[in-house]
Design an enzyme around this catalytic site. Structure first.
Site, PDB file in Angstrom:
ATOM      1  N   THR A   1       0.817  -1.205   0.000  1.00  0.00           N
ATOM      2  CA  THR A   1       0.000   0.000   0.000  1.00  0.00           C
ATOM      3  C   THR A   1       0.857   1.264   0.000  1.00  0.00           C
ATOM      4  OG1 THR A   1      -1.671  -1.189   1.273  1.00  0.00           O
ATOM      5  CG2 THR A   1      -1.822   1.223   1.249  1.00  0.00           C
ATOM      6  N   GLU A   2       0.676   2.104  -1.016  1.00  0.00           N
ATOM      7  CA  GLU A   2       1.391   3.376  -1.135  1.00  0.00           C
ATOM      8  C   GLU A   2       2.905   3.197  -1.028  1.00  0.00           C
ATOM      9  OE1 GLU A   2      -0.596   6.144  -1.824  1.00  0.00           O
ATOM     10  OE2 GLU A   2      -2.128   4.577  -1.905  1.00  0.00           O
ATOM     11  N   PHE A   3       3.374   2.018  -1.453  1.00  0.00           N
ATOM     12  CA  PHE A   3       4.804   1.694  -1.451  1.00  0.00           C
ATOM     13  C   PHE A   3       5.406   1.660  -0.045  1.00  0.00           C
ATOM     14  CE2 PHE A   3       6.685   2.265  -5.968  1.00  0.00           C
ATOM     15  CZ  PHE A   3       5.637   1.552  -6.509  1.00  0.00           C
TER      16      PHE A   3
END
Length: 484
Positions: free
Chosen positions: A147-149
């Site tokens: 998630t979101e890197f």
């Protein structure tokens, strides 16, 4: 001349109901309409027309011509397409099954579970996502992006355990020690693909900025930049909604997307899939990611979701809510990163970005989140073996939280559970504790709100901070042991 790996994040959250009010008459089958906002369909319909349909038609055409790219679909996004836009899902089905595309793994609910101390939930959601990709597209992703890197050494260890061939994250200088992001590295023996921050954000954030010294950005100019880069591989990863939603068609963004594959090909720049990149290039070094990184905001850390006290309160509460989660789906929807993102209290350009994506103010986002989580837990108490303990340990709605004050006013701390109250006793000013004890506020709150008469009686007259902490801590540990 490096290859380029182009990836798109495609996600929509189930946003929480801005007008939520507890309604005991609502049955479990009606919780979706009680907890989640009608704006979700409105947003999806708008983005579908402005981005998903036109951009995906362009991508399909370019894939047929030899362009390669990768997609990461969240489970919540897929659910919304199944509900409201099956025609768009059909388009993405064509993309997913195309020989020149690749799907990435992620958490089904695009959640913050990767940051939990216990990684069991994180790994379960990754498994759920894999099964979804297989059920829909007959594909099991081999490369992961959290998630979101969000990424650290512990997440790398989980990715390794789950058997992925590699993982994407952000190419931040503090993990690279100023080495180039244009190579593959390893973390805990897992190959790591690093996003080029500048070249990704030139499209994702600066494309429509008329004050940018490179404006207007054209496909041929961008292709020149890629050709001139050093290293093995340039990873460009952006939100798919950039194309038509964040930047409208009138900015030329869809034309840019249409022309870029051809301009790259003219310059001999090869577009490559992540799995092919991992086969083509050997890692050149290692990265040690002790502190969580991400692609969010200037800080590139977890502060977009856990940067203020409100976010920490919600983050702690959602983990403890696992004990109340008879309905795991609702609990997991409440883990979606966007809910925490909306609570941020940042300023400047980062604050502007947070405000752009949020459908309500940060303070309201927190209050609504806590009210819904409290309602969810309260509904599930009747299914629990020890209802009395659960009642005392539950998350409280905002109007029932304990707000620490002193003779001069509010001191900035509020407890939304017995656990948080005990933790805050370690940091609130001594005069605040004395003030509440003299008035009997703490005992009244414990007895009438938390429904624990025994604990209320035990803490009456106790003035010493450590004495209070020890007494309450022993009680809460006893109550949690009854829920185990």
């Amino acid at each position: 001349m490096p290859d380029i790996c182009i990836g798109f994040e495609v996600h929509q959250p189930f946003r929480l109901n801005r007008y939520f009010s507890p309604d005991p008459k609502k049955k479990e089958k009606d919780l979706d309409s009680l907890y989640f906002d009608a704006i979700n369909r409105e947003v999806l319909e708008r983005v579908a027309e402005k981005c998903y349909v036109p951009a995906t038609n362009i991508i399909l055409e370019k894939l047929d011509e030899g362009f390669h790219c990768t997609f990461s679909f969240s489970g919540t996004f897929i659910e919304q397409l199944e509900k409201w836009r099956p025609d768009v899902l059909s388009l993405f089905d064509q993309v997913a099954r195309h020989k020149n595309s690749e799907l990435l793994g992620q958490t089904y609910y695009h959640s913050i579970a990767g940051c939990f101390g216990d990684k069991t939930e994180f790994m379960e959601q990754a498994g759920m996502h894999t099964e979804l990709m297989y059920d829909l597209f007959r594909i099991r992703p081999t490369v992961f992006e959290n998630t979101e890197f969000t990424f650290n050494n512990h997440i790398a260890s989980c990715v390794k355990k789950m058997g992925y061939a590699g993982v994407f994250t952000e190419g931040v200088n503090r993990i690279l020690d100023w080495r180039s992001a244009h190579h593959i590295y390893t973390c805990d023996d897992v190959p790591v693909l690093l996003r080029d921050i500048q070249l990704s954000d030139d499209i994702a954030f600066r494309f429509g900025n008329r004050g940018w010294d490179k404006f207007p950005l054209t496909a041929d100019t961008y292709a020149d930049w890629i050709r001139g880069a050093n290293g093995d591989l340039v990873n460009v990863f952006i939100d798919y909604e950039t194309f038509g939603e964040h930047f409208w068609k009138e900015t030329g963004i869809l034309n840019f997307l249409s022309y870029l594959p051809e301009e790259l090909e003219k310059r001999g720049v090869r577009t490559i899939l992540p799995s092919d990149a991992l086969e083509s290039y050997m890692p050149v070094g290692t990265v040690d990611v002790k502190e969580t990184i991400s692609w969010a905001d200037i800080e590139k850390d977890a502060s977009a979701w856990m940067g203020n006290e409100r976010q920490h309160t919600a983050y702690s509460a959602i983990q403890k809510a696992a004990a109340f989660a008879k309905d795991k789906a609702i609990w997991r929807y409440l883990q979606t990163s966007d809910h925490f993102y909306y609570m941020a209290s940042k300023f400047g350009t980062c604050g502007e970005v947070h405000n752009y994506f949020s459908h309500h103010e940060a303070r309201d986002a927190f209050k609504i989140y806590m009210a819904i989580l409290a309602d969810f837990e309260n509904r599930n108490i009747r299914f629990m073996k020890n209802k009395r303990s659960a009642k005392t340990l539950r998350t409280l709605p905002p109007e029932e939280a304990f707000h620490f004050t002193s003779p001069t006013g509010y001191v900035g701390y509020a407890a939304y559970s017995l656990d948080q109250f005990c933790d805050l006793l370690r940091v609130v000013p001594s005069d605040s504790i004395a003030y509440h004890q003299e008035r009997g506020d703490i005992a009244q709150w414990i007895e009438h709100t938390l429904k624990d008469q025994k604990l209320a009686e035990d803490i009456i007259g106790r003035r010493d901070r450590q004495d209070l902490i020890t007494t309450i801590n022993q009680r809460r540990e006893e109550l949690w042991s009854r829920l185990a």
